[in-house]
Design an enzyme around this catalytic site. Structure first.
Site, PDB file in Angstrom:
ATOM      1  N   ASP A   1       0.860  -1.174   0.000  1.00 31.02           N
ATOM      2  CA  ASP A   1       0.000   0.000   0.000  1.00 31.02           C
ATOM      3  C   ASP A   1       0.909   1.240   0.000  1.00 31.02           C
ATOM      4  O   ASP A   1       2.097   1.146   0.306  1.00 31.02           O
ATOM      5  CB  ASP A   1      -0.874  -0.037   1.260  1.00 31.02           C
ATOM      6  CG  ASP A   1      -1.807   1.153   1.377  1.00 31.02           C
ATOM      7  OD1 ASP A   1      -2.281   1.637   0.335  1.00 31.02           O
ATOM      8  OD2 ASP A   1      -2.052   1.596   2.506  1.00 31.02           O
TER       9      ASP A   1
ATOM     10  N   GLU B   1      -0.259   5.036   0.972  1.00 30.86           N
ATOM     11  CA  GLU B   1      -0.500   6.001   2.044  1.00 30.86           C
ATOM     12  C   GLU B   1      -0.547   5.307   3.406  1.00 30.86           C
ATOM     13  O   GLU B   1      -1.202   4.291   3.579  1.00 30.86           O
ATOM     14  CB  GLU B   1      -1.812   6.744   1.794  1.00 30.86           C
ATOM     15  CG  GLU B   1      -1.753   7.633   0.567  1.00 30.86           C
ATOM     16  CD  GLU B   1      -3.084   8.317   0.314  1.00 30.86           C
ATOM     17  OE1 GLU B   1      -3.501   9.134   1.150  1.00 30.86           O
ATOM     18  OE2 GLU B   1      -3.708   8.016  -0.729  1.00 30.86           O
TER      19      GLU B   1
END
Length: 199
Positions: free
Chosen positions: A7, A9
């Site tokens: 991922d 953020e």
């Protein structure tokens, strides 16, 4: 053959919407996928707030220009990419990710796209595919890769659980408590050691 799916953020860079909430003085925009599992609901709500305040892509991009990776993220990513293939799979948007990818050394990212009118208003968004993180991991598995995935939010859980190994990184106490079976890490050194053991 292994491929690590990360991922963006909260894992490599700060949350864009939280940074924009602070910059714009609109605390409601601090809500993220850590808080709201339904991404469509979250984005519809965000776009409504932007419209209400007359804010568009330009203002968000100005905030993004001042965001730097989380300390240690680029070094972690560089070391990991020297060991194996890495793809960032994010629910962010091409219009947000570009400057951040430059600061991370241009890793590969799969993300979505915003619909923007001529006056800069964000009128909608296009998801690359349904359940983009899980769908991407399954597609990689279908062409011979074993996946190792990590993230911090509700929308990462599908890809984390689908591979040969998965981790939570800098997640919330609630998500960690709800998923005690998923190893959770707070530092890049610990995280890198755990990934190395899977390669």
């Amino acid at each position: 053959m292994n491929i690590v799916c990360l991922d963006l953020e909260g894992v490599l860079v700060p949350e864009i919407w939280i940074a924009f909430a602070k910059a714009s003085g609109i605390p409601e925009l601090k809500r993220t996928t850590r808080d709201e599992p339904d991404y469509d609901k979250l984005m519809t709500w965000r776009l409504g707030i932007l419209k209400e305040h007359g804010l568009g892509l330009k203002e968000i991009q100005e905030t993004i220009a001042g965001i730097d990776p989380i300390p240690g993220a680029k070094e972690f990513l560089d070391e990991l990419r020297a060991l194996t293939q890495v793809i960032i799979i994010s629910d962010t948007f091409e219009q947000f990710a570009g400057p951040l990818m430059k600061k991370l050394g241009y890793p590969t990212i799969f993300c979505n796209s915003l619909e923007v009118s001529e006056n800069g208003e964000i009128t909608g968004y296009r998801m690359r595919c349904e359940q983009s993180k899980l769908t991407t991991v399954r597609a990689l598995q279908s062409i011979g890769y074993e996946t190792i995935a990590a993230g911090d939010s509700h929308n990462d859980l599908g890809m984390i659980k689908a591979g040969k190994a998965g981790f939570l990184f800098k997640s919330t106490e609630q998500i960690k408590a709800d998923h005690p079976d998923i190893p959770a890490f707070e530092t890049y050194d610990e995280f890198l050691c755990a990934i190395k053991k899977c390669l």
